[in-house]
Design a protein around this motif. Sequence first.
Motif, short mmCIF file in Angstrom:
data_model
loop_
_atom_site.label_atom_id
_atom_site.label_comp_id
_atom_site.label_asym_id
_atom_site.label_seq_id
_atom_site.Cartn_x
_atom_site.Cartn_y
_atom_site.Cartn_z
N MET A 281 -15.01 26.90 12.83
CA MET A 281 -14.60 25.71 11.75
C MET A 281 -13.61 24.98 12.12
SD MET A 281 -14.15 26.11 7.62
CE MET A 281 -16.10 26.20 7.38
N SER A 282 -13.37 23.80 12.16
CA SER A 282 -12.21 23.23 12.37
C SER A 282 -11.04 23.33 11.55
CB SER A 282 -12.46 21.55 12.68
OG SER A 282 -12.80 21.13 11.26
N THR A 283 -9.90 23.06 12.05
CA THR A 283 -8.56 23.29 11.22
C THR A 283 -8.63 22.13 10.12
OG1 THR A 283 -7.33 24.23 13.10
CG2 THR A 283 -6.08 23.51 11.17
N PRO A 284 -8.12 22.97 8.90
CA PRO A 284 -8.10 21.76 7.78
C PRO A 284 -6.91 20.57 8.20
CG PRO A 284 -8.06 24.13 6.88
CD PRO A 284 -8.08 23.99 8.42
N PHE A 285 -6.93 19.45 7.73
CA PHE A 285 -5.96 18.39 8.00
C PHE A 285 -5.41 17.73 6.68
CE2 PHE A 285 -5.84 13.79 8.71
CZ PHE A 285 -4.91 13.54 10.00
N THR A 286 -4.16 17.77 6.70
CA THR A 286 -3.32 17.55 5.70
C THR A 286 -2.76 16.01 6.16
OG1 THR A 286 -3.00 19.52 5.00
CG2 THR A 286 -1.36 17.83 4.10
N ILE A 287 -2.74 15.04 5.34
CA ILE A 287 -2.13 13.84 5.79
C ILE A 287 -1.57 13.26 4.43
CG2 ILE A 287 -4.29 12.33 5.29
CD1 ILE A 287 -3.48 10.64 7.74
N THR A 288 -0.49 12.80 4.78
CA THR A 288 0.41 12.09 3.50
C THR A 288 0.97 10.71 3.86
OG1 THR A 288 2.45 12.90 4.19
CG2 THR A 288 1.18 14.22 2.94
N THR A 289 0.98 9.97 2.77
CA THR A 289 1.86 8.78 3.01
C THR A 289 3.39 9.06 2.22
OG1 THR A 289 1.76 8.01 0.59
CG2 THR A 289 0.16 7.03 2.16
N ALA A 290 4.49 8.35 2.62
CA ALA A 290 5.67 8.52 1.86
C ALA A 290 5.26 8.24 0.40
CB ALA A 290 6.56 7.70 2.38
N ILE A 291 6.23 8.85 -0.41
CA ILE A 291 5.89 8.56 -1.78
C ILE A 291 6.68 7.49 -2.06
CG2 ILE A 291 5.12 10.81 -2.76
CD1 ILE A 291 8.09 11.74 -3.35
N SER A 292 5.97 6.27 -2.72
CA SER A 292 6.79 5.37 -3.02
C SER A 292 7.94 5.29 -4.06
CB SER A 292 5.81 3.98 -3.39
OG SER A 292 4.87 3.97 -2.30
N TYR A 293 9.06 4.61 -4.18
CA TYR A 293 10.07 4.37 -4.87
C TYR A 293 9.82 3.37 -6.04
CZ TYR A 293 14.59 5.71 -6.76
OH TYR A 293 15.51 6.37 -7.49
N PRO A 294 9.38 3.82 -7.28
CA PRO A 294 8.79 3.00 -8.10
C PRO A 294 9.89 2.18 -8.88
CG PRO A 294 8.62 4.88 -9.08
CD PRO A 294 9.48 5.25 -7.73
N ASN A 295 10.88 1.69 -8.55
CA ASN A 295 11.84 0.96 -9.42
C ASN A 295 11.22 -0.57 -9.48
OD1 ASN A 295 12.57 0.38 -6.51
ND2 ASN A 295 14.65 -0.09 -7.31
N GLY A 296 10.23 -0.80 -8.87
CA GLY A 296 9.67 -2.08 -8.93
C GLY A 296 8.14 -1.97 -8.49
N ARG A 297 7.42 -3.03 -8.73
CA ARG A 297 5.96 -3.12 -8.49
C ARG A 297 5.48 -2.84 -7.13
NH1 ARG A 297 2.27 -6.42 -12.87
NH2 ARG A 297 3.54 -5.89 -14.60
N PRO A 298 4.50 -2.32 -6.72
CA PRO A 298 4.08 -2.37 -5.24
C PRO A 298 3.99 -3.61 -4.65
CG PRO A 298 2.14 -1.64 -6.56
CD PRO A 298 3.35 -1.80 -7.70
N HIS A 299 4.14 -3.60 -3.28
CA HIS A 299 4.24 -4.76 -2.65
C HIS A 299 3.14 -4.53 -1.29
CE1 HIS A 299 6.83 -3.26 0.27
NE2 HIS A 299 7.97 -3.05 -0.52
N ILE A 300 2.91 -5.75 -0.57
CA ILE A 300 1.96 -5.36 0.51
C ILE A 300 2.38 -4.17 1.57
CG2 ILE A 300 3.09 -7.13 1.91
CD1 ILE A 300 -0.75 -6.56 1.63
N GLY A 301 3.81 -4.02 1.80
CA GLY A 301 4.14 -2.91 2.65
C GLY A 301 3.69 -1.57 2.18
N HIS A 302 3.59 -1.17 0.83
CA HIS A 302 3.13 -0.30 0.32
C HIS A 302 1.56 0.02 0.71
CE1 HIS A 302 6.78 -0.76 -2.54
NE2 HIS A 302 6.92 0.24 -1.93
N ALA A 303 0.66 -1.07 0.31
CA ALA A 303 -0.56 -1.27 0.42
C ALA A 303 -0.86 -1.01 2.00
CB ALA A 303 -1.09 -2.54 0.06
#
Length: 518
Positions: free
Chosen positions: A1-23
């Motif tokens: 069986m293959s090794t599990p795969f963990t992947i993350t984004t950075a967590i976004s700082y929400p002092n404003g609404r999301p922009h295209i960079g977050h997307a």
Amino acid sequence: MSTPFTITTAISYPNGRPHIGHAYEVIATDAIARFQRMMGRDVFFQTGTDEHGLKMAQTARGRGIEPRELADEMAGYFKQMNERLNISHDRFIRTSEADHHRASQAIWQAMEANGDLYLGRYEGWYSVRDEAFYDEKEIVEGEGGAKLSPQGTPVEWTVEESWFFRLSAYQDRLLALYESQPDFIQPDSRRNEIMRFVEGGLSDLSVSRTSFDWGVKVPGAQGHVMYVWVDALTNYLTGCGYPDDADRMARYWAEGGDITHIIGKDIVRFHTVYWPAFLMSAKLPLPRQVFGHGFLLNRGEKMSKSVGNVADPMELADRFGVDQLRYFLLSEVTFGNDGSYSAEAIVQRANSDLGNAFGNLAQRTLSFIAKNLEGRLPEPNSNDDDAALLDIIEDTRINFRIAMGSLAPSQAIEHWMRAIFACNQYIDAQAPWTLRKTDPKRMEAVLATLYSAIGSLGVFALPIIPASASALLDQMGVPADMRHYEQAPWYAALRASGFTLIQPKPLFPRLDLTEADA
């Protein structure tokens, strides 16, 4: 069986609404997670919001509300964005959650037990916008003598009691890590920058604040909250079960595990210097790779609220389509480099690649079968031309896998497009509309070859344009258990089942520019 795969984004700082960079970041990470699932791997994909720190407290104060209320509101916008963009995350983490507070306090206590935390007094330059402290040697002068961080953000001289992490003690171990694992920091340009920074010497790091109270409380230190990077970075462990769920940790954050962080290039230092040092101190496994992607530019210019060129990803998705936006961002931008977008560029690429090349190929082939064979799947009878096209499809499968496994979605899409061009050349050369009158048996062989090729191309595209590719495969009857990268022949079984193709619906309606797009 293959090794599990963990992947993350950075967590976004929400002092404003999301922009295209977050997307962009979450779309790219989603494509990689979807690909790995299609490779049969056990994937854990996490994204979320980084809700503590001075910026959140200041923004909430400016609006006359509590930080928790601001965090709840803004986290909701990021969740809506992920849902709208068809992001397949397994967990959306919020650092204000109780289990994350437990995880942050646990890693703090582990670092303290290792002798790496001490109480002192901080005097130095601090950027509220970056939530980062900077050495004197890093400060640059801006207009009017203003002091700026290396990122160009304002800094202010800060004096307060603080707990410190003995980062200086980890210089040699970090350099050894970079030498022994050249792929730990990618792309190579980011690795070179970080190595030069660490070789220049590391100062101990302030890791607590007393000037505000919106954050994780430092255990045993009245009045101190954790400085944002200890708290923020620990989110990756929280999602993997730290500190209470040993089985989950063994599954998704194991020694030698396949753990990848996808982040913006502006926070590579925190993830490749501070984070591995924290983990070494706490005697926890390290991630396998940190990948720092580039920035998105609006018509070649950096996005800025003051300039008014910050794009709302929800508006772009509504205007052009979710899959069209996903496709553009993943194909247009070489992952790791900066890239530029505009309404004209999105429309041009969506129409040319998805509409004219792939969508038209599928529509004219499937419509021809529905009309001329009454939906009966054609009988294969391969000759050299057919075999040559199917060989191209097989090469595409292999190359697509290699590129996606190397975090290069734009390269994967290039291979995919070359196969589509080959299919369009094949259908024009074979001309099944002419064969219908002169050689019906050969016509069926050509259509069977195209049906198999288009189905495979639809499977390959699932991580990139999941809704559109799924709709195509559903129309074609491609079995769900065959939608992966270890493809077994499915066409013969589908044909034998008596499946009947109905008149297909177009996948990619043509996009047009409006005056508002100028």
